[in-house]
Design a protein around this motif. Structure first.
Motif, PDB file in Angstrom:
ATOM      1  N   PHE A  37       0.911  -1.018  -0.053  1.00 26.79           N
ATOM      2  CA  PHE A  37       0.048   0.095  -0.023  1.00 26.79           C
ATOM      3  C   PHE A  37       0.841   1.172   0.048  1.00 26.79           C
ATOM      4  O   PHE A  37       0.414   2.567   0.421  1.00 26.79           O
ATOM      5  CB  PHE A  37      -0.966   0.037   1.346  1.00 26.79           C
ATOM      6  CG  PHE A  37      -1.530  -1.310   1.375  1.00 26.79           C
ATOM      7  CD1 PHE A  37      -2.191  -2.013   0.583  1.00 26.79           C
ATOM      8  CD2 PHE A  37      -1.428  -2.032   2.439  1.00 26.79           C
ATOM      9  CE1 PHE A  37      -2.734  -3.341   0.646  1.00 26.79           C
ATOM     10  CE2 PHE A  37      -2.071  -3.209   2.978  1.00 26.79           C
ATOM     11  CZ  PHE A  37      -2.970  -3.939   1.925  1.00 26.79           C
ATOM     12  N   PRO A 198      -8.995 -10.753   3.400  1.00 27.61           N
ATOM     13  CA  PRO A 198      -9.974  -9.595   2.606  1.00 27.61           C
ATOM     14  C   PRO A 198     -10.103  -9.774   1.290  1.00 27.61           C
ATOM     15  O   PRO A 198      -9.356 -10.937   0.649  1.00 27.61           O
ATOM     16  CB  PRO A 198      -9.099  -8.220   2.947  1.00 27.61           C
ATOM     17  CG  PRO A 198      -7.847  -8.972   2.992  1.00 27.61           C
ATOM     18  CD  PRO A 198      -7.667 -10.422   3.748  1.00 27.61           C
ATOM     19  N   SER A 199     -10.838  -9.301   0.546  1.00 29.75           N
ATOM     20  CA  SER A 199     -11.128  -9.331  -0.672  1.00 29.75           C
ATOM     21  C   SER A 199     -10.116  -8.806  -1.820  1.00 29.75           C
ATOM     22  O   SER A 199      -9.745  -7.544  -1.609  1.00 29.75           O
ATOM     23  CB  SER A 199     -12.375  -8.803  -1.388  1.00 29.75           C
ATOM     24  OG  SER A 199     -12.840  -8.838  -2.667  1.00 29.75           O
ATOM     25  N   ARG A 200      -9.398  -9.581  -2.435  1.00 27.30           N
ATOM     26  CA  ARG A 200      -8.058  -9.052  -3.177  1.00 27.30           C
ATOM     27  C   ARG A 200      -7.960  -9.770  -4.570  1.00 27.30           C
ATOM     28  O   ARG A 200      -8.619 -10.866  -4.853  1.00 27.30           O
ATOM     29  CB  ARG A 200      -6.910  -9.228  -2.321  1.00 27.30           C
ATOM     30  CG  ARG A 200      -6.592  -8.411  -1.255  1.00 27.30           C
ATOM     31  CD  ARG A 200      -5.200  -8.644  -0.629  1.00 27.30           C
ATOM     32  NE  ARG A 200      -4.900  -9.913  -0.101  1.00 27.30           N
ATOM     33  CZ  ARG A 200      -3.802 -10.210   0.618  1.00 27.30           C
ATOM     34  NH1 ARG A 200      -2.775  -9.620   0.391  1.00 27.30           N
ATOM     35  NH2 ARG A 200      -3.710 -11.388   1.198  1.00 27.30           N
ATOM     36  N   THR A 220      -4.391  -6.190  -5.672  1.00 24.72           N
ATOM     37  CA  THR A 220      -5.212  -5.041  -5.469  1.00 24.72           C
ATOM     38  C   THR A 220      -6.359  -5.368  -4.365  1.00 24.72           C
ATOM     39  O   THR A 220      -6.898  -6.165  -4.254  1.00 24.72           O
ATOM     40  CB  THR A 220      -5.640  -4.429  -6.703  1.00 24.72           C
ATOM     41  OG1 THR A 220      -6.763  -5.448  -6.900  1.00 24.72           O
ATOM     42  CG2 THR A 220      -4.925  -4.137  -7.503  1.00 24.72           C
ATOM     43  N   MET A 221      -6.330  -4.207  -3.223  1.00 22.60           N
ATOM     44  CA  MET A 221      -7.696  -4.039  -2.557  1.00 22.60           C
ATOM     45  C   MET A 221      -8.131  -3.011  -2.530  1.00 22.60           C
ATOM     46  O   MET A 221      -7.663  -1.860  -2.451  1.00 22.60           O
ATOM     47  CB  MET A 221      -6.875  -4.560  -0.932  1.00 22.60           C
ATOM     48  CG  MET A 221      -8.051  -4.611   0.036  1.00 22.60           C
ATOM     49  SD  MET A 221      -7.296  -4.877   1.772  1.00 22.60           S
ATOM     50  CE  MET A 221      -5.849  -5.913   1.610  1.00 22.60           C
ATOM     51  N   SER A 222      -9.622  -2.974  -2.845  1.00 19.68           N
ATOM     52  CA  SER A 222     -10.466  -1.824  -3.232  1.00 19.68           C
ATOM     53  C   SER A 222     -10.078  -0.723  -2.304  1.00 19.68           C
ATOM     54  O   SER A 222     -10.248   0.422  -2.773  1.00 19.68           O
ATOM     55  CB  SER A 222     -12.005  -2.337  -3.203  1.00 19.68           C
ATOM     56  OG  SER A 222     -12.214  -2.760  -1.997  1.00 19.68           O
ATOM     57  N   LYS A 223     -10.067  -0.964  -0.927  1.00 16.97           N
ATOM     58  CA  LYS A 223     -10.116   0.332  -0.154  1.00 16.97           C
ATOM     59  C   LYS A 223      -8.536   0.833   0.554  1.00 16.97           C
ATOM     60  O   LYS A 223      -8.506   1.845   0.549  1.00 16.97           O
ATOM     61  CB  LYS A 223     -11.094  -0.016   1.047  1.00 16.97           C
ATOM     62  CG  LYS A 223     -12.419  -0.093   0.753  1.00 16.97           C
ATOM     63  CD  LYS A 223     -13.129  -0.406   2.115  1.00 16.97           C
ATOM     64  CE  LYS A 223     -14.725  -0.468   1.790  1.00 16.97           C
ATOM     65  NZ  LYS A 223     -15.706  -0.747   2.930  1.00 16.97           N
ATOM     66  N   ALA A 224      -7.811  -0.203   0.315  1.00 16.58           N
ATOM     67  CA  ALA A 224      -6.643  -0.123   0.934  1.00 16.58           C
ATOM     68  C   ALA A 224      -5.612   0.365  -0.192  1.00 16.58           C
ATOM     69  O   ALA A 224      -4.664   1.085   0.140  1.00 16.58           O
ATOM     70  CB  ALA A 224      -5.942  -1.377   1.675  1.00 16.58           C
ATOM     71  N   GLY A 225      -5.736  -0.194  -1.416  1.00 12.71           N
ATOM     72  CA  GLY A 225      -4.722  -0.016  -2.218  1.00 12.71           C
ATOM     73  C   GLY A 225      -4.148  -1.107  -2.968  1.00 12.71           C
ATOM     74  O   GLY A 225      -4.769  -2.044  -3.025  1.00 12.71           O
TER      75      GLY A 225
END
Length: 237
Positions: A37, A198-200, A220-225
């Motif tokens: 991130f 988490p969703s990645r 990639t993780m939608s909220k974290a980067g």
């Protein structure tokens, strides 16, 4: 491949499932770097070597995570042996936790893993990390993570590898993983994979030429980067 690593038989089995070292065809060493991130304090560094002696494989790895204020270091030593179609491995990690102005904490973590080749196309793997559930400190109830992994790998053709895995850290929900490897030409591989918790989503590619292999992957993780992973391996042939 979405971190579906419990059925792997490569150098980095020394970290992911020690029993996989028994599937190597030659001694190897490598270095690994991960950036999470864009935060420098989350960077991770790892180095590993795997050496055979008769039918027994020895793996050693050193890793570091964090910065000068908080960091975790590991020195691991593991052994793996294959009997017919079954591989077993045992590993001990010397763990050090360093926090500014606090006394360093040292613990020994024990892990165990196994793999079974059900056929040329199908294999199965299981691994438990820190099965002793070591505590951070004797005066605290907080324990270091204990992680259990179970997975299966299928090779429908010489160019395609599919994998599925479930991972459970005792304190959290189950993480389901799936991965795909495609080899369009010899020496070049492409990967993709997904996680649920988490969703990645992951993508990567690797090239092997002569005794060297270099690979890069991004997650990639939608909220974290995003995360970035780079490793270089060398095989002694």
């Amino acid at each position: 491949m979405g971190n579906t690593s419990v059925t792997g038989t490569d150098l980095w089995s020394v970290v992911n499932n020690i029993s996989g070292l028994a599937g190597l065809q030659a001694p190897a060493c490598g270095i690994y770097y991960a950036s999470y991130f864009g935060i420098k304090s989350l960077n991770k560094y790892n180095a590993a070597v795997a050496i055979p002696y008769r039918q027994l494989w020895t793996g050693i790895n050193i890793s570091r995570y964090g910065d000068e204020n908080y960091n975790e270091s590991f020195l691991g030593l593991g052994l793996a042996h294959k009997i017919r179609n079954v591989s077993l491995g045992l590993k001990a990690d010397l763990f050090q936790l360093q926090i500014t102005e606090e006394k360093n904490i040292h613990k020994v973590l024990i892990s165990f893993g196994g793999q079974a080749e059900l056929s040329k196309e199908l294999s199965f793997g299981a691994y438990i990390y820190n099965m002793s559930q070591a505590k951070v400190r004797k005066d605290l109830e907080e324990r270091l993570p204990t992680i259990m992994k179970l997975g299966i790998l299928w090779k429908p053709s010489s160019k395609i590898v599919l994998s599925a895995e479930t991972e459970k850290e005792i304190r959290y929900s189950i993480n389901w993983k799936a991965g795909l490897e495609y080899t369009p030409v010899k020496g070049f591989r492409i990967w993709t994979g997904i996680n649920t918790f988490p969703s990645r989503v992951f993508f990567g590619a690797g090239i092997r030429k002569y005794n060297f292999e270099i690979a890069y992957a991004a997650g990639t993780m939608s909220k974290a980067g995003s995360t970035h992973h780079l490793n270089l391996n060398y095989f002694f042939r």
